[in-house]
Design an enzyme around this catalytic site. Structure first.
Site, PDB file in Angstrom:
ATOM      1  N   MET A   1       0.848  -1.198   0.000  1.00 46.50           N
ATOM      2  CA  MET A   1       0.000   0.000   0.000  1.00 46.50           C
ATOM      3  C   MET A   1       0.884   1.248   0.000  1.00 46.50           C
ATOM      4  O   MET A   1       0.424   2.344   0.322  1.00 46.50           O
ATOM      5  CB  MET A   1      -0.940  -0.001   1.205  1.00 46.50           C
ATOM      6  CG  MET A   1      -1.880  -1.212   1.191  1.00 46.50           C
ATOM      7  SD  MET A   1      -3.434  -0.939   2.031  1.00 46.50           S
ATOM      8  CE  MET A   1      -2.889  -0.583   3.673  1.00 46.50           C
ATOM      9  N   GLY A   2       2.164   1.088  -0.386  1.00 48.52           N
ATOM     10  CA  GLY A   2       3.061   2.238  -0.481  1.00 48.52           C
ATOM     11  C   GLY A   2       3.581   2.691   0.865  1.00 48.52           C
ATOM     12  O   GLY A   2       3.532   1.952   1.848  1.00 48.52           O
TER      13      GLY A   2
ATOM     14  N   LEU B   1       6.737   3.145   1.567  1.00 46.85           N
ATOM     15  CA  LEU B   1       7.640   2.007   1.730  1.00 46.85           C
ATOM     16  C   LEU B   1       8.739   2.293   2.742  1.00 46.85           C
ATOM     17  O   LEU B   1       9.240   3.411   2.854  1.00 46.85           O
ATOM     18  CB  LEU B   1       8.258   1.663   0.375  1.00 46.85           C
ATOM     19  CG  LEU B   1       7.232   1.370  -0.734  1.00 46.85           C
ATOM     20  CD1 LEU B   1       7.943   1.004  -2.030  1.00 46.85           C
ATOM     21  CD2 LEU B   1       6.261   0.269  -0.322  1.00 46.85           C
ATOM     22  N   HIS B   2       9.103   1.246   3.486  1.00 50.86           N
ATOM     23  CA  HIS B   2      10.194   1.317   4.459  1.00 50.86           C
ATOM     24  C   HIS B   2      11.051   0.066   4.300  1.00 50.86           C
ATOM     25  O   HIS B   2      10.806  -0.760   3.402  1.00 50.86           O
ATOM     26  CB  HIS B   2       9.634   1.457   5.879  1.00 50.86           C
ATOM     27  CG  HIS B   2       8.567   0.456   6.219  1.00 50.86           C
ATOM     28  ND1 HIS B   2       8.822  -0.888   6.304  1.00 50.86           N
ATOM     29  CD2 HIS B   2       7.233   0.598   6.448  1.00 50.86           C
ATOM     30  CE1 HIS B   2       7.711  -1.535   6.606  1.00 50.86           C
ATOM     31  NE2 HIS B   2       6.716  -0.654   6.685  1.00 50.86           N
TER      32      HIS B   2
ATOM     33  N   HIS C   1       9.372  -3.321   3.643  1.00 47.72           N
ATOM     34  CA  HIS C   1       8.955  -3.606   2.264  1.00 47.72           C
ATOM     35  C   HIS C   1      10.166  -3.992   1.408  1.00 47.72           C
ATOM     36  O   HIS C   1      10.088  -4.894   0.575  1.00 47.72           O
ATOM     37  CB  HIS C   1       8.300  -2.374   1.640  1.00 47.72           C
ATOM     38  CG  HIS C   1       7.017  -1.954   2.283  1.00 47.72           C
ATOM     39  ND1 HIS C   1       6.911  -0.846   3.086  1.00 47.72           N
ATOM     40  CD2 HIS C   1       5.771  -2.487   2.236  1.00 47.72           C
ATOM     41  CE1 HIS C   1       5.673  -0.706   3.507  1.00 47.72           C
ATOM     42  NE2 HIS C   1       4.953  -1.698   3.015  1.00 47.72           N
TER      43      HIS C   1
ATOM     44  N   SER D   1       4.165   1.277   8.270  1.00 50.83           N
ATOM     45  CA  SER D   1       3.865   2.619   7.758  1.00 50.83           C
ATOM     46  C   SER D   1       3.160   3.438   8.828  1.00 50.83           C
ATOM     47  O   SER D   1       3.278   4.659   8.858  1.00 50.83           O
ATOM     48  CB  SER D   1       2.994   2.526   6.510  1.00 50.83           C
ATOM     49  OG  SER D   1       3.682   1.792   5.522  1.00 50.83           O
TER      50      SER D   1
HETATM   51  O1  PAF Z   1      -0.199  -5.842   3.766  1.00 53.31           O
HETATM   52  C1  PAF Z   1      -0.595  -4.912   3.034  1.00 53.31           C
HETATM   53  O2  PAF Z   1       0.096  -3.916   2.817  1.00 53.31           O
HETATM   54  C2  PAF Z   1      -1.973  -5.020   2.390  1.00 53.31           C
HETATM   55  O3  PAF Z   1      -2.876  -5.660   3.218  1.00 53.31           O
HETATM   56  C3  PAF Z   1      -1.917  -5.692   0.997  1.00 53.31           C
HETATM   57  C4  PAF Z   1      -1.455  -7.138   1.095  1.00 53.31           C
HETATM   58  C5  PAF Z   1      -0.983  -4.917   0.083  1.00 53.31           C
HETATM   59  C6  PAF Z   1      -3.330  -5.700   0.376  1.00 53.31           C
HETATM   60  O4  PAF Z   1      -3.802  -4.410   0.185  1.00 53.31           O
END
Ligand code: PAF
Length: 282
Positions: A30-31, A33-34, A37, A188
């Site tokens: 979901m962006g 990012l750290h 991710h 996040s």
């Molecule tokens: O873990 C997440 O960031 C979200 O739940 C995902 C897997 C990207 C689904 O939107």
């Protein structure tokens, strides 16, 4: 690095990989990012020829009183990090690409059982939103393997069950939780913490570690252990949502004969909801 802003351009770039016989590892995000991710991206790079990342703040997995609008959106910084990490393709759809007729009119994928406890009990509908979007992203990207963080262990178990139940042709890989030096699981949502709350936050991990040590030393009165540590969290300033010891495959409350456990915690610090878990093999 290619950027596909809609499903059509995503498919065009993916077609090039398939024609070249290249495998794809997928990291849905979901962006904002750290390093957590990026650890998923690095694992993905070790598993396939090309890494594809999606950035989509999925409205279907947020409850009406949750932080959908406030959720941090940092696309430019995210893209710079992904480029530096060697990602081949980033998919950045808008809600209308994923839910063309709106969320309520969209087909849902719902996994029974595992979704009714822990975060599923506190956030009704959350996991239906997760599985619905992940299933759709799997169908759009058609990856060979997809990578998820173990910080969201319940989510990982639910996605594995969805893949098994629906015979989706994708392997699922879990990656250990990335942590700050003081043990706080990277998230996040940590950005919402005030400096005072940030100083308290590692207490969640410390609680899990202390409980894990007690269990490893032979403690089997799980109910009492959870109650005592929940009270300690409250004393530190947390508002515990749950602190539970469960079987790691079924998510049933653990009994003394279960060998593969996880301690799951969710607690609020001010307005920020933190989650963490500790896996134990007895
Ligand atoms: O873990 C997440 O960031 C979200 O739940 C995902 C897997 C990207 C689904 O939107």
């Amino acid at each position: 690095m290619d950027i596909a802003a809609d499903p059509t351009s995503l498919q065009q770039t993916l077609q090039g990989y398939r024609t070249a016989g290249q495998t794809v590892a997928f990291v849905p995000t979901m962006g904002n990012l750290h390093a957590g991710h990026l650890s998923l991206v690095h694992r993905a790079a070790s598993l396939a020829d090309r890494v594809v990342v999606s950035i989509f703040v999925n409205p279907m997995q947020f409850g009406p009183s949750e932080d959908l609008d406030a959720y941090p959106r940092t696309l430019e910084a995210d893209l710079a990090q992904l480029k530096a990490a060697g990602v081949a393709l980033v998919f950045t759809p808008q809600p209308e690409h994923i839910y063309p007729e709106g969320i309520d009119a969209h087909t849902k994928v719902s996994v029974p059982g595992l979704t009714t406890v822990l975060c599923g009990a506190s956030r009704p509908g959350h996991f239906d939103g997760v599985t619905s979007v992940v299933c759709k992203l799997f169908n759009l990207v058609a990856p060979n393997v997809a990578v998820f963080g173990e910080k969201d262990l319940q989510q990982l178990l639910i996605i594995k069950k969805m893949v098994r139940d629906l015979a989706l042709p994708v392997a699922i890989e879990g990656v250990a939780t990335a942590r700050a030096d003081d043990g706080l699981a990277l998230s996040s949502r940590n950005g919402y913490l005030t400096p005072e709350e940030r100083a308290i936050a590692p207490g969640l991990r410390q609680t899990l570690t202390a409980m894990g040590a007690a269990i490893s030393a032979g403690e089997r009165n799980y109910n009492a252990l959870c109650q005592a540590h929940s009270a300690q969290l409250e004393n530190q300033g947390f508002k515990p949502d749950y602190l539970e010891i469960r079987c790691r495959s079924t998510l049933a409350l653990a009994t003394s004969d279960i060998r593969q456990l996880a301690i799951f915690a969710a607690a609020k610090l001010g307005k920020t909801r933190l989650i963490d878990n500790l896996q134990l093999d007895l």
